[in-house]
Design a protein around this motif. Structure first.
Motif, mmCIF file in Angstrom:
data_model
loop_
_atom_site.group_PDB
_atom_site.id
_atom_site.type_symbol
_atom_site.label_atom_id
_atom_site.label_comp_id
_atom_site.label_asym_id
_atom_site.label_seq_id
_atom_site.Cartn_x
_atom_site.Cartn_y
_atom_site.Cartn_z
ATOM 1 N N ALA A 214 1.259 -1.312 -0.199
ATOM 2 C CA ALA A 214 0.137 0.074 -0.470
ATOM 3 C C ALA A 214 0.901 1.317 -0.077
ATOM 4 C CB ALA A 214 -0.686 0.240 1.347
ATOM 5 N N HIS A 215 0.148 2.709 0.028
ATOM 6 C CA HIS A 215 0.881 3.550 -0.048
ATOM 7 C C HIS A 215 1.912 3.684 -0.915
ATOM 8 C CE1 HIS A 215 -0.033 4.145 4.221
ATOM 9 N NE2 HIS A 215 -1.287 3.691 3.463
ATOM 10 N N LEU A 216 1.460 3.549 -2.178
ATOM 11 C CA LEU A 216 2.181 3.494 -3.803
ATOM 12 C C LEU A 216 2.775 4.552 -3.991
ATOM 13 C CD1 LEU A 216 0.206 0.654 -5.651
ATOM 14 C CD2 LEU A 216 1.946 0.757 -4.076
ATOM 15 N N GLU A 217 3.657 4.743 -4.999
ATOM 16 C CA GLU A 217 4.150 5.574 -5.295
ATOM 17 C C GLU A 217 3.280 6.062 -6.185
ATOM 18 O OE1 GLU A 217 8.579 6.829 -6.273
ATOM 19 O OE2 GLU A 217 8.388 4.636 -5.131
ATOM 20 N N HIS A 218 3.011 7.107 -7.148
ATOM 21 C CA HIS A 218 2.500 7.465 -7.881
ATOM 22 C C HIS A 218 3.340 9.011 -9.289
ATOM 23 C CE1 HIS A 218 -1.216 5.839 -5.570
ATOM 24 N NE2 HIS A 218 -1.652 5.781 -6.893
ATOM 25 N N THR A 219 2.517 8.722 -10.684
ATOM 26 C CA THR A 219 3.388 9.674 -11.154
ATOM 27 C C THR A 219 2.283 10.839 -11.150
ATOM 28 O OG1 THR A 219 2.453 8.829 -13.275
ATOM 29 C CG2 THR A 219 3.629 7.881 -12.725
ATOM 30 N N GLU A 220 2.634 11.956 -11.930
ATOM 31 C CA GLU A 220 1.584 12.835 -11.927
ATOM 32 C C GLU A 220 0.437 12.359 -12.471
ATOM 33 O OE1 GLU A 220 3.685 16.069 -13.597
ATOM 34 O OE2 GLU A 220 5.474 16.285 -12.723
ATOM 35 N N ASN A 221 0.652 11.910 -13.780
ATOM 36 C CA ASN A 221 -1.139 11.108 -13.941
ATOM 37 C C ASN A 221 -1.711 10.599 -13.280
ATOM 38 O OD1 ASN A 221 -0.754 13.429 -16.350
ATOM 39 N ND2 ASN A 221 0.908 11.821 -17.503
ATOM 40 N N GLY A 222 -1.003 9.708 -11.992
ATOM 41 C CA GLY A 222 -2.120 9.244 -10.700
ATOM 42 C C GLY A 222 -1.777 7.605 -10.859
ATOM 43 N N TRP A 223 -0.554 7.318 -12.210
ATOM 44 C CA TRP A 223 0.308 5.577 -12.496
ATOM 45 C C TRP A 223 0.651 5.091 -11.471
ATOM 46 C CZ3 TRP A 223 -2.845 2.990 -16.026
ATOM 47 C CH2 TRP A 223 -3.106 3.970 -17.483
ATOM 48 N N ALA A 224 0.521 4.256 -10.771
ATOM 49 C CA ALA A 224 1.210 3.394 -9.709
ATOM 50 C C ALA A 224 1.819 2.091 -10.871
ATOM 51 C CB ALA A 224 0.526 3.137 -8.860
ATOM 52 N N CYS A 225 3.330 2.047 -10.390
ATOM 53 C CA CYS A 225 4.093 1.721 -11.564
ATOM 54 C C CYS A 225 4.520 0.420 -11.535
ATOM 55 C CB CYS A 225 5.597 2.500 -12.748
ATOM 56 S SG CYS A 225 4.765 3.181 -13.454
ATOM 57 N N ALA A 226 5.151 -0.544 -10.920
ATOM 58 C CA ALA A 226 5.443 -2.008 -11.295
ATOM 59 C C ALA A 226 6.500 -2.626 -12.373
ATOM 60 C CB ALA A 226 4.508 -2.853 -10.686
ATOM 61 N N ALA A 227 7.443 -3.737 -12.042
ATOM 62 C CA ALA A 227 8.185 -4.545 -13.050
ATOM 63 C C ALA A 227 8.601 -5.462 -12.107
ATOM 64 C CB ALA A 227 9.629 -3.500 -13.282
ATOM 65 N N LEU A 228 8.595 -6.933 -12.585
ATOM 66 C CA LEU A 228 7.901 -7.983 -13.033
ATOM 67 C C LEU A 228 9.125 -8.440 -14.000
ATOM 68 C CD1 LEU A 228 7.561 -10.303 -11.025
ATOM 69 C CD2 LEU A 228 5.558 -11.017 -12.768
ATOM 70 N N TYR A 229 10.514 -8.863 -12.888
ATOM 71 C CA TYR A 229 11.954 -10.014 -13.753
ATOM 72 C C TYR A 229 11.155 -11.193 -14.203
ATOM 73 C CZ TYR A 229 15.838 -11.960 -15.533
ATOM 74 O OH TYR A 229 17.361 -12.540 -16.291
ATOM 75 N N THR A 230 11.034 -12.387 -14.486
ATOM 76 C CA THR A 230 10.477 -13.549 -14.429
ATOM 77 C C THR A 230 11.581 -14.482 -15.223
ATOM 78 O OG1 THR A 230 9.838 -13.850 -17.083
ATOM 79 C CG2 THR A 230 8.294 -12.969 -15.224
ATOM 80 N N GLY A 231 12.361 -14.218 -15.489
ATOM 81 C CA GLY A 231 14.451 -14.923 -15.877
ATOM 82 C C GLY A 231 14.285 -14.995 -16.650
ATOM 83 N N GLU A 232 13.277 -14.754 -17.550
ATOM 84 C CA GLU A 232 13.335 -14.348 -19.671
ATOM 85 C C GLU A 232 12.843 -12.944 -19.984
ATOM 86 O OE1 GLU A 232 11.533 -18.333 -21.244
ATOM 87 O OE2 GLU A 232 13.247 -19.202 -20.788
ATOM 88 N N ARG A 233 11.765 -12.356 -19.256
ATOM 89 C CA ARG A 233 11.253 -11.207 -19.469
ATOM 90 C C ARG A 233 10.937 -10.131 -17.809
ATOM 91 N NH1 ARG A 233 8.081 -15.382 -21.658
ATOM 92 N NH2 ARG A 233 8.527 -15.424 -24.215
ATOM 93 N N LEU A 234 10.734 -9.088 -18.879
ATOM 94 C CA LEU A 234 10.805 -8.111 -17.854
ATOM 95 C C LEU A 234 8.943 -7.717 -18.149
ATOM 96 C CD1 LEU A 234 11.740 -5.950 -15.248
ATOM 97 C CD2 LEU A 234 12.200 -4.358 -17.467
ATOM 98 N N ILE A 235 8.336 -7.977 -17.280
ATOM 99 C CA ILE A 235 7.463 -7.681 -17.480
ATOM 100 C C ILE A 235 6.593 -6.088 -16.774
ATOM 101 C CG2 ILE A 235 4.393 -7.787 -16.965
ATOM 102 C CD1 ILE A 235 6.162 -10.235 -18.559
ATOM 103 N N GLN A 236 6.654 -4.862 -17.235
ATOM 104 C CA GLN A 236 6.015 -3.532 -16.939
ATOM 105 C C GLN A 236 4.428 -3.210 -16.799
ATOM 106 O OE1 GLN A 236 8.388 -1.842 -19.798
ATOM 107 N NE2 GLN A 236 9.599 -0.930 -18.087
ATOM 108 N N MET A 237 4.463 -2.585 -15.585
ATOM 109 C CA MET A 237 2.341 -2.687 -15.135
ATOM 110 C C MET A 237 2.274 -1.417 -14.548
ATOM 111 S SD MET A 237 -0.029 -5.127 -12.497
ATOM 112 C CE MET A 237 -0.216 -6.322 -13.591
ATOM 113 N N ALA A 238 1.680 -1.022 -15.495
ATOM 114 C CA ALA A 238 1.035 1.022 -14.887
ATOM 115 C C ALA A 238 -0.147 0.775 -14.211
ATOM 116 C CB ALA A 238 0.864 1.816 -15.463
ATOM 117 N N ALA A 239 -0.731 1.368 -13.284
ATOM 118 C CA ALA A 239 -2.332 0.582 -13.149
ATOM 119 C C ALA A 239 -2.753 2.258 -12.671
ATOM 120 C CB ALA A 239 -2.367 -0.382 -12.410
#
Length: 313
Positions: A214-239
């Motif tokens: 909780a209490h996530l960082e947000h961009t100026e436009n209100g997006w909370a961003c996350a990255a997930l490294y799976t071993g082969e790929r980088l998954i980027q998520m913005a919510a």
């Protein structure tokens, strides 16, 4: 019914039951979403793979919540508690509901109506659109509209799983956030006790991980961003949601799943924490008035990473 869509070199498949995403190939030659692979697996709802969660995500303590002077009870509320995670009231009411759908050149929109019942006393329209963008991103846009003449608490979530090569090499990063502390039933602790240590930067993923941030960082436009490294790929998520003060990411390492236990990681954007209906510090923010709308927007991007460029955990 299973619906397929291809656009801009990417492809998705989804099931109209629960508006459930089954696969997403962003142009890498295979799906990076590990969805249900059979009708029987979907019927069992093992792991709620890529399920849309509404009108609440995650758990409700004892499967009950107070609606003024009325005690509302989930259909799962009478499942015996066996000392393990308290799954009563898990993930809302629409995972098995059929959606109507309309396709365009690059999107699929699905709509259903949740009728008022003993568990949830209002009519809701639930709409979700999956869009394949020209940049080979996947966009999810979900909304719940209150069709009733009274206010009700409403929160949304999404439960996608991503295959990992080796859990020992996997990590995620949501910037700065606070871990939500829970009891033995995975229900957040009361009041401020729910908010534990602050996390910053990359976090290793362990087999037992099943917690929210909780209490996530947000961009100026209100997006909370996350990255997930799976071993082969980088998954980027913005919510992004219209309840940013209550927004969370939930991380689950597939512990106890019937298939691919500890070989998938769920990274779940939600508009409120578990047991939100029973928390005065959250409930006021998620009340949805007549005709009002709760929203959840998610962008996903996935890229293969050459061996020489693999980020160190």
């Amino acid at each position: 019914m299973i619906v397929h869509l291809s656009a801009h070199g990417a492809a998705i498949a989804l099931c109209t039951r629960g508006a459930t995403l089954l696969s997403w190939d962003p142009g890498v030659g295979e799906s990076v979403i590990d969805g249900y692979t059979s009708e029987s697996e979907h019927t069992a709802l093992d792991g709620y793979r890529s399920a849309l969660l509404a009108p609440w995500p995650n758990r409700i303590a004892r499967g009950e919540w107070n609606d003024g002077d009325v005690l509302r009870r989930s259909p799962q509320a009478d499942i015996p508690y066996n000392g393990g995670p308290d799954n009563r009231g898990l993930h809302g009411l629409i995972a098995e509901q059929e959606f109507n759908y309309v396709c365009t050149d690059d999107s699929i929109e699905l709509v259903t109506r949740l009728d008022a019942c003993d568990v949830f006393p209002a009519d809701l329209e639930i709409c979700v659109r999956f869009t394949l963008t020209a940049r080979r991103e996947l966009r999810l846009s979900a909304r719940a509209r209150n069709l009733s003449s009274r206010s009700v608490p409403v929160a949304l979530g999404w439960h996608p799983y991503f295959a990992v090569t080796d859990l020992n090499d996997a990590w995620f990063d949501v910037g700065t956030a606070q871990r939500i502390m829970v009891d033995d039933g995975l229900i957040p602790l009361p009041g401020e006790a729910a908010f534990g240590s602050q996390l910053e930067g990359r976090q290793k993923i362990y087999a037992s991980d099943d917690y929210a941030l909780a209490h996530l960082e947000h961009t100026e436009n209100g997006w909370a961003c996350a990255a997930l490294y799976t071993g082969e790929r980088l998954i980027q998520m913005a919510a992004r949601t219209n309840t940013p003060e209550q927004q969370i990411f939930h991380v689950f390492a597939a512990d106890g799943l019937a298939r691919r236990e500890h070989r998938d990681v769920a990274l779940e954007p939600c508009t409120a924490m578990a047991d939100a209906y029973n928390r005065p510090d959250v409930r006021a923010d998620i009340e949805l008035g007549p005709r009002e709308i709760r929203t959840l927007e998610v962008y996903l991007a996935a890229s293969n990473i050459p061996d020489r460029e693999v980020p160190e955990s």
